[in-house]
Design a protein around this motif. Sequence first.
Motif, mmCIF file in Angstrom:
data_model
loop_
_atom_site.group_PDB
_atom_site.id
_atom_site.type_symbol
_atom_site.label_atom_id
_atom_site.label_comp_id
_atom_site.label_asym_id
_atom_site.label_seq_id
_atom_site.Cartn_x
_atom_site.Cartn_y
_atom_site.Cartn_z
ATOM 1 N N ALA A 184 0.787 -0.963 0.071
ATOM 2 C CA ALA A 184 0.000 -0.127 -0.048
ATOM 3 C C ALA A 184 0.911 1.207 0.046
ATOM 4 N N ASP A 185 0.393 2.233 -0.326
ATOM 5 C CA ASP A 185 1.165 3.622 -0.865
ATOM 6 C C ASP A 185 0.939 4.646 0.484
ATOM 7 N N GLU A 186 0.747 3.873 1.618
ATOM 8 C CA GLU A 186 0.518 4.964 2.632
ATOM 9 C C GLU A 186 1.843 5.821 3.095
ATOM 10 N N GLU A 187 2.847 4.890 2.979
ATOM 11 C CA GLU A 187 4.376 5.704 3.038
ATOM 12 C C GLU A 187 5.086 5.249 1.823
ATOM 13 N N GLU A 188 5.499 6.024 1.044
ATOM 14 C CA GLU A 188 6.200 5.823 -0.233
ATOM 15 C C GLU A 188 6.941 4.670 -0.285
ATOM 16 N N ASP A 189 6.574 3.531 -0.745
ATOM 17 C CA ASP A 189 7.364 2.154 -0.772
ATOM 18 C C ASP A 189 7.453 1.750 0.408
ATOM 19 N N GLU A 190 6.839 1.871 1.368
ATOM 20 C CA GLU A 190 7.007 1.284 2.477
ATOM 21 C C GLU A 190 5.895 0.276 3.128
ATOM 22 N N GLY A 191 4.685 0.707 2.675
ATOM 23 C CA GLY A 191 3.535 -0.360 3.100
ATOM 24 C C GLY A 191 3.257 -0.622 4.476
ATOM 25 N N GLN A 192 2.812 -1.650 4.483
ATOM 26 C CA GLN A 192 2.304 -2.032 6.279
ATOM 27 C C GLN A 192 3.620 -1.884 7.058
ATOM 28 N N ASP A 193 3.328 -1.396 8.305
ATOM 29 C CA ASP A 193 4.263 -1.238 9.324
ATOM 30 C C ASP A 193 4.152 -2.418 10.422
ATOM 31 N N ASP A 194 5.163 -2.900 10.853
ATOM 32 C CA ASP A 194 5.062 -4.183 11.737
ATOM 33 C C ASP A 194 5.050 -3.838 13.088
ATOM 34 N N GLY A 195 5.199 -2.413 13.270
ATOM 35 C CA GLY A 195 5.071 -1.936 14.864
ATOM 36 C C GLY A 195 6.437 -1.623 15.283
ATOM 37 N N ASP A 196 7.430 -1.797 14.528
ATOM 38 C CA ASP A 196 8.822 -1.538 14.844
ATOM 39 C C ASP A 196 9.344 -0.624 13.843
ATOM 40 N N GLY A 197 8.798 0.050 13.027
ATOM 41 C CA GLY A 197 9.441 1.064 12.061
ATOM 42 C C GLY A 197 9.707 0.399 10.841
ATOM 43 N N GLU A 198 9.487 -0.996 10.539
ATOM 44 C CA GLU A 198 9.856 -1.391 9.532
ATOM 45 C C GLU A 198 8.653 -2.143 8.671
ATOM 46 N N SER A 199 8.651 -2.114 7.636
ATOM 47 C CA SER A 199 7.362 -2.423 6.668
ATOM 48 C C SER A 199 7.598 -3.920 6.955
ATOM 49 N N VAL A 200 6.357 -4.677 6.813
ATOM 50 C CA VAL A 200 6.273 -5.938 6.776
ATOM 51 C C VAL A 200 6.665 -6.793 5.467
#
Length: 386
Positions: A184-200
């Motif tokens: 998803a384009d919520e944060e450019e090229d980051e996608g879903q967050d795993d809760g620790d600041g890293e995309s899933v």
Amino acid sequence: MSRQTVGMDELVEHWTVLDDEADLVAGKRGATRLGFALFLKYYTRHGRFPRGRAEFPGEVVAFVARQMKVPGADFGLYEWSGRTIEYHRSQIREHLGFRVCSVQDAEKLTAWLAVSVAHAERNADRVREELLKHCRGECIEPLATDRITRMVRSALHAAEETWFSTLAARLTEEARARVLALVADEEEDEGQDDGDGESVLALVKAIPGNVSLESMLREIRKLTAIRAVGLPPGLFADVAPKVLASWRQRAAVESPSHLRRRAPEAAVTLLSALLVEREREVTDELVDLLIATVHRIGARAEQKVTKELINAFRRVAGKENILFSIAEASLAAPDGEVREVVFGSVRGGEQTLKELVHEYRTKGPVYRRTVQTTLKARTPTTTAGA
């Protein structure tokens, strides 16, 4: 690279003009006779006509020329265009029962290729080989190379599109949404967050770190994130492993923005393939990390215990020396106050002290030497394990 020489066995097997073929050659003379015979034998072996003289090794031309009683050099006079060669082609096709590939044939071949080959094979060269074999079996003369290439690409594309639609339909809307949320384009090229600041997605793609508790916890978090998507078991049960591996690789190297530009069915399939394959890999990685961690803990524990035992042996050795001195002095003067003080405080009295002195003299030094030898023998192993 030098051309490999054609052996006599191959010449006899594939380039001998048979009796029924000799009837077709009859009546032809010179270069026409030799050229026709060579074309006939080439088509019989390959299921198509040659594209140039270079496809005829010198040994082949000489072997057939001797049978036709025509000088091999006459083959250079054979005309590769015009009415004569077209008539020869027609004669050869009719004799062998082949036909020219029509538009309808090409459409049927492409459809067959997509369903029977390309659905389980993504290598274009292997798909091409299967197409040529099928043409041979159906007595259809294959089209030109560029046309064959287009048919193979079309079949591969059609097969993949069919898979994308089929596999996407096996997921619920919720599962498809969770898969697409990875890019998803919520944060450019980051996608879903795993809760620790890293995309899933970045977490899923990441390789495990060195053996440590942090690495194990990260792999557990990765496995939990994959399973949270909720892909059904057996999603790719009927997909060939090589096809699944190719989808997984594409999803691993493509950027989230590129995946977002794909059709939803394609993106869902590629990402699902990545998740399924990574789940297996992460499970194996966790097992490896656990084994390595247990080995490291064991090595450190062994090192610690060995050190403690060495220290304990040193303390016991001092105590034994003291005990031996007391026991020896007591036995040397048993009538003194020692009998009342020492013997009275020991269970078994004098007999116990006698047995202790005897054990020390006969076993003590041997035991210490054995312990020291054992520790020295274990030291290299312990060091290597640590």
